[in-house]
Design a protein around this motif. Structure first.
Motif, PDB file in Angstrom:
ATOM      1  N   CYS A 164     159.967  37.652   6.474  1.00  0.00           N
ATOM      2  CA  CYS A 164     159.133  38.253   7.649  1.00  0.00           C
ATOM      3  C   CYS A 164     158.250  36.888   7.981  1.00  0.00           C
ATOM      4  CB  CYS A 164     158.047  39.185   6.809  1.00  0.00           C
ATOM      5  SG  CYS A 164     158.489  40.912   7.305  1.00  0.00           S
TER       6      CYS A 164
ATOM      7  N   ARG B  37     153.517  40.800  18.336  1.00  0.00           N
ATOM      8  CA  ARG B  37     153.114  41.879  17.645  1.00  0.00           C
ATOM      9  C   ARG B  37     151.448  41.549  17.334  1.00  0.00           C
ATOM     10  NH1 ARG B  37     156.300  43.169  12.420  1.00  0.00           N
ATOM     11  NH2 ARG B  37     155.993  40.790  12.157  1.00  0.00           N
TER      12      ARG B  37
ATOM     13  N   ALA C 216     161.338  39.717   0.813  1.00  0.00           N
ATOM     14  CA  ALA C 216     161.281  40.046   2.282  1.00  0.00           C
ATOM     15  C   ALA C 216     160.055  39.498   2.959  1.00  0.00           C
ATOM     16  CB  ALA C 216     161.222  41.661   2.418  1.00  0.00           C
TER      17      ALA C 216
ATOM     18  N   ARG D 296     149.648  50.603  12.643  1.00  0.00           N
ATOM     19  CA  ARG D 296     149.570  49.159  11.976  1.00  0.00           C
ATOM     20  C   ARG D 296     149.172  48.117  12.887  1.00  0.00           C
ATOM     21  NH1 ARG D 296     150.555  44.549   9.752  1.00  0.00           N
ATOM     22  NH2 ARG D 296     148.631  44.496  10.438  1.00  0.00           N
TER      23      ARG D 296
ATOM     24  N   PRO E 119     159.446  51.371   4.660  1.00  0.00           N
ATOM     25  CA  PRO E 119     159.001  50.520   3.580  1.00  0.00           C
ATOM     26  C   PRO E 119     157.533  49.882   3.582  1.00  0.00           C
ATOM     27  CG  PRO E 119     160.128  49.192   4.989  1.00  0.00           C
ATOM     28  CD  PRO E 119     160.020  50.697   5.673  1.00  0.00           C
ATOM     29  N   CYS E 120     156.752  50.343   4.916  1.00  0.00           N
ATOM     30  CA  CYS E 120     155.652  49.764   5.420  1.00  0.00           C
ATOM     31  C   CYS E 120     154.677  49.338   3.939  1.00  0.00           C
ATOM     32  CB  CYS E 120     154.986  50.461   6.460  1.00  0.00           C
ATOM     33  SG  CYS E 120     156.140  50.574   7.671  1.00  0.00           S
TER      34      CYS E 120
ATOM     35  N   CYS F  33     154.017  46.512   1.314  1.00  0.00           N
ATOM     36  CA  CYS F  33     153.181  44.997   1.855  1.00  0.00           C
ATOM     37  C   CYS F  33     152.074  45.570   2.693  1.00  0.00           C
ATOM     38  CB  CYS F  33     154.432  44.369   2.563  1.00  0.00           C
ATOM     39  SG  CYS F  33     155.756  43.877   1.626  1.00  0.00           S
ATOM     40  N   HIS F  34     151.910  46.710   3.115  1.00  0.00           N
ATOM     41  CA  HIS F  34     150.473  46.880   4.082  1.00  0.00           C
ATOM     42  C   HIS F  34     149.705  48.187   3.235  1.00  0.00           C
ATOM     43  CE1 HIS F  34     151.880  44.217   7.071  1.00  0.00           C
ATOM     44  NE2 HIS F  34     153.054  44.747   7.136  1.00  0.00           N
TER      45      HIS F  34
ATOM     46  N   PRO G  57     160.651  42.985  -1.936  1.00  0.00           N
ATOM     47  CA  PRO G  57     159.707  42.846  -1.220  1.00  0.00           C
ATOM     48  C   PRO G  57     159.233  41.077  -1.147  1.00  0.00           C
ATOM     49  CG  PRO G  57     158.841  44.678  -2.535  1.00  0.00           C
ATOM     50  CD  PRO G  57     160.375  44.098  -2.934  1.00  0.00           C
TER      51      PRO G  57
ATOM     52  N   TYR H  98     149.072  33.999   3.137  1.00  0.00           N
ATOM     53  CA  TYR H  98     148.311  34.696   4.175  1.00  0.00           C
ATOM     54  C   TYR H  98     146.695  34.909   3.511  1.00  0.00           C
ATOM     55  CZ  TYR H  98     152.503  35.917   6.643  1.00  0.00           C
ATOM     56  OH  TYR H  98     153.855  35.730   7.167  1.00  0.00           O
TER      57      TYR H  98
ATOM     58  N   VAL I 226     152.535  50.418  16.909  1.00  0.00           N
ATOM     59  CA  VAL I 226     153.410  50.531  15.802  1.00  0.00           C
ATOM     60  C   VAL I 226     152.965  51.318  14.537  1.00  0.00           C
ATOM     61  CG1 VAL I 226     154.600  49.003  14.004  1.00  0.00           C
ATOM     62  CG2 VAL I 226     154.206  48.195  16.269  1.00  0.00           C
ATOM     63  N   PRO I 227     153.561  52.634  14.292  1.00  0.00           N
ATOM     64  CA  PRO I 227     153.063  53.596  13.291  1.00  0.00           C
ATOM     65  C   PRO I 227     153.252  52.949  11.938  1.00  0.00           C
ATOM     66  CG  PRO I 227     154.593  54.505  14.814  1.00  0.00           C
ATOM     67  CD  PRO I 227     154.831  53.014  15.000  1.00  0.00           C
TER      68      PRO I 227
ATOM     69  N   ASN J 290     148.567  36.385  14.995  1.00  0.00           N
ATOM     70  CA  ASN J 290     148.643  37.694  15.583  1.00  0.00           C
ATOM     71  C   ASN J 290     147.524  38.271  16.347  1.00  0.00           C
ATOM     72  OD1 ASN J 290     151.563  37.395  15.310  1.00  0.00           O
ATOM     73  ND2 ASN J 290     151.656  38.461  13.283  1.00  0.00           N
TER      74      ASN J 290
ATOM     75  N   PRO K   3     145.052  41.783  11.292  1.00  0.00           N
ATOM     76  CA  PRO K   3     146.342  41.227  11.259  1.00  0.00           C
ATOM     77  C   PRO K   3     146.290  40.510  10.081  1.00  0.00           C
ATOM     78  CG  PRO K   3     144.600  39.888  12.562  1.00  0.00           C
ATOM     79  CD  PRO K   3     144.073  41.252  12.232  1.00  0.00           C
ATOM     80  N   ARG K   4     147.606  40.393   9.741  1.00  0.00           N
ATOM     81  CA  ARG K   4     148.120  39.582   8.329  1.00  0.00           C
ATOM     82  C   ARG K   4     148.055  38.221   8.777  1.00  0.00           C
ATOM     83  NH1 ARG K   4     152.020  42.022   4.600  1.00  0.00           N
ATOM     84  NH2 ARG K   4     149.764  42.595   3.894  1.00  0.00           N
ATOM     85  N   ASN K   5     148.712  37.799   9.829  1.00  0.00           N
ATOM     86  CA  ASN K   5     148.841  36.352  10.369  1.00  0.00           C
ATOM     87  C   ASN K   5     147.831  36.216  11.420  1.00  0.00           C
ATOM     88  OD1 ASN K   5     149.579  33.886  11.413  1.00  0.00           O
ATOM     89  ND2 ASN K   5     151.713  34.402  11.408  1.00  0.00           N
TER      90      ASN K   5
HETATM   91  C1  HEC Z   1     158.032  42.528   2.674  1.00  0.00           C
HETATM   92  C2  HEC Z   1     156.706  42.910   2.953  1.00  0.00           C
HETATM   93  C3  HEC Z   1     156.518  43.681   4.164  1.00  0.00           C
HETATM   94  C4  HEC Z   1     156.985  44.875   4.531  1.00  0.00           C
HETATM   95  C5  HEC Z   1     157.781  45.757   3.765  1.00  0.00           C
HETATM   96  C6  HEC Z   1     156.755  45.296   5.981  1.00  0.00           C
HETATM   97  N1  HEC Z   1     155.798  44.059   6.346  1.00  0.00           N
HETATM   98 FE1  HEC Z   1     154.878  44.072   8.079  1.00  0.00          FE
HETATM   99  N2  HEC Z   1     154.279  42.074   7.835  1.00  0.00           N
HETATM  100  C7  HEC Z   1     154.637  41.306   6.738  1.00  0.00           C
HETATM  101  C8  HEC Z   1     154.234  39.959   6.835  1.00  0.00           C
HETATM  102  C9  HEC Z   1     154.663  38.883   5.986  1.00  0.00           C
HETATM  103  C10 HEC Z   1     153.821  39.954   8.077  1.00  0.00           C
HETATM  104  C11 HEC Z   1     153.415  38.511   8.822  1.00  0.00           C
HETATM  105  C12 HEC Z   1     154.188  38.137   9.739  1.00  0.00           C
HETATM  106  C13 HEC Z   1     153.943  36.834  10.354  1.00  0.00           C
HETATM  107  O1  HEC Z   1     153.591  35.832   9.997  1.00  0.00           O
HETATM  108  O2  HEC Z   1     153.977  36.966  11.689  1.00  0.00           O
HETATM  109  C14 HEC Z   1     153.781  41.194   8.687  1.00  0.00           C
HETATM  110  C15 HEC Z   1     153.460  41.342   9.966  1.00  0.00           C
HETATM  111  C16 HEC Z   1     153.221  42.600  10.672  1.00  0.00           C
HETATM  112  C17 HEC Z   1     152.948  43.026  11.756  1.00  0.00           C
HETATM  113  C18 HEC Z   1     152.224  41.939  12.840  1.00  0.00           C
HETATM  114  C19 HEC Z   1     150.620  41.956  12.696  1.00  0.00           C
HETATM  115  C20 HEC Z   1     149.961  41.407  11.714  1.00  0.00           C
HETATM  116  O3  HEC Z   1     149.654  41.879  11.021  1.00  0.00           O
HETATM  117  O4  HEC Z   1     150.205  39.800  11.474  1.00  0.00           O
HETATM  118  C21 HEC Z   1     152.897  44.423  12.182  1.00  0.00           C
HETATM  119  C22 HEC Z   1     152.745  44.947  13.407  1.00  0.00           C
HETATM  120  C23 HEC Z   1     153.603  44.758  11.104  1.00  0.00           C
HETATM  121  N3  HEC Z   1     153.850  43.726   9.841  1.00  0.00           N
HETATM  122  C24 HEC Z   1     154.067  45.983  10.811  1.00  0.00           C
HETATM  123  C25 HEC Z   1     155.083  46.566   9.793  1.00  0.00           C
HETATM  124  C26 HEC Z   1     155.641  47.823   9.687  1.00  0.00           C
HETATM  125  C27 HEC Z   1     155.471  48.889  10.870  1.00  0.00           C
HETATM  126  C28 HEC Z   1     156.373  47.834   8.605  1.00  0.00           C
HETATM  127  C29 HEC Z   1     157.182  49.152   8.185  1.00  0.00           C
HETATM  128  C30 HEC Z   1     158.285  49.350   9.103  1.00  0.00           C
HETATM  129  C31 HEC Z   1     156.011  46.747   7.924  1.00  0.00           C
HETATM  130  N4  HEC Z   1     155.308  45.717   8.692  1.00  0.00           N
HETATM  131  C32 HEC Z   1     156.581  46.487   6.743  1.00  0.00           C
HETATM  132  C33 HEC Z   1     155.093  41.715   5.741  1.00  0.00           C
HETATM  133  C34 HEC Z   1     155.744  43.193   5.459  1.00  0.00           C
END
Ligand code: HEC
Length: 203
Positions: free
Chosen positions: A74, A95, A70, A192, A157-158, A161-162, A67, A178, A151-152, A105, A100-102
């Motif tokens: 990401c 997305r 990753a 998500r 792996p979601c 990190c979430h 992660p 972030y 986006v479910p 977004n 939001p993380r970012n």
């Molecule tokens: C390794 C860590 C990691 C994993 C595993 C991960 N994400 Fe994320 N996710 C991130 C990061 C970092 C961002 C911010 C990306 C950016 O800066 O645009 C993000 C952003 C997102 C966003 C865009 C909206 C936002 O919050 O900024 C969505 C939707 C999302 N993730 C869905 C998922 C889903 C569904 C999964 C599983 C399939 C998943 N992620 C798995 C790290 C992760």
């Protein structure tokens, strides 16, 4: 000499015109309905490609370095891929999320209301994996086609990190990159966020 009263004339003309107008407007509705469906289908196809590209990046980086690696992938790659697909089509694709993380977004007003309706639909028992919404909207004085697909959240792996039990070194890396991250504490099956597309229309 036969004289028509102008009133009768106008009535007769209107009576003749009415079925024609009805037919014309039915045709217009039909063609805009198929245009809507055509644009929705093109959006679904692009999202499939976009999601596939994101998934490949995420999987590769997770396999390579877990992660931590990753997160870097990401944060660098996700916006770049979105940009690449956007300029390729002349659409805006990205997305978004109610949490939001970012912050880049964060949803706009239309996106927020669609995300809120997705939450209501999930509460009512609908499967997030099949949720979408699209319509023509007026935006900055122009008509555009907008499309969103939910986006479910999957457990793997979601949640690494979430979710709620994020490994401390992963949480620290997220904190650093972030500081306004809202995208933690999710559970599998929750929404998500969503893919979002805006297609400009030809004038
Ligand atoms: C390794 C860590 C990691 C994993 C595993 C991960 N994400 Fe994320 N996710 C991130 C990061 C970092 C961002 C911010 C990306 C950016 O800066 O645009 C993000 C952003 C997102 C966003 C865009 C909206 C936002 O919050 O900024 C969505 C939707 C999302 N993730 C869905 C998922 C889903 C569904 C999964 C599983 C399939 C998943 N992620 C798995 C790290 C992760």
């Amino acid at each position: 000499m036969v004289r028509f009263s102008p009133v009768v004339d106008r009535r007769a003309a209107a009576a003749a015109l009415l079925p024609m107008l009805v037919a014309m407007s039915a045709a217009a509705t039909e063609s805009s309905a198929s245009d809507l469906e055509r644009r929705a289908q093109a959006s679904r196809e692009l999202i499939k490609e976009f999601a596939g590209a994101l998934k490949r990046e995420l999987k590769g980086a997770l396999a390579e370095g877990g992660p931590l690696r990753a997160i870097t992938a990401c944060s660098a790659v996700a916006p770049a891929i979105a940009q690449q697909y956007s300029s390729q089509k002349g659409w805006r694709i990205g997305r978004t999320s109610l949490k939001p993380r970012n912050p880049a977004n964060a949803p706009d007003r239309w996106e927020r209301s669609v995300l809120e309706s997705f939450e209501r639909r999930r509460t009512a028992g609908e499967d997030p994996a099949r949720m979408e919404f699209f319509e023509m909207v007026e935006q900055d004085g122009k008509r555009v086609f907008r499309y969103m697909k939910a986006v479910p959240t999957a457990e793997k792996p979601c949640l690494a990190c979430h979710g709620s039990n994020i490994r401390p070194e992963v949480a620290a890396a997220l904190d650093e990159r972030y500081p306004e991250d809202k995208a933690r504490g999710f559970r599998a099956g929750e929404i998500r966020g969503a893919f979002t597309i805006t297609q400009p229309l030809p004038r």
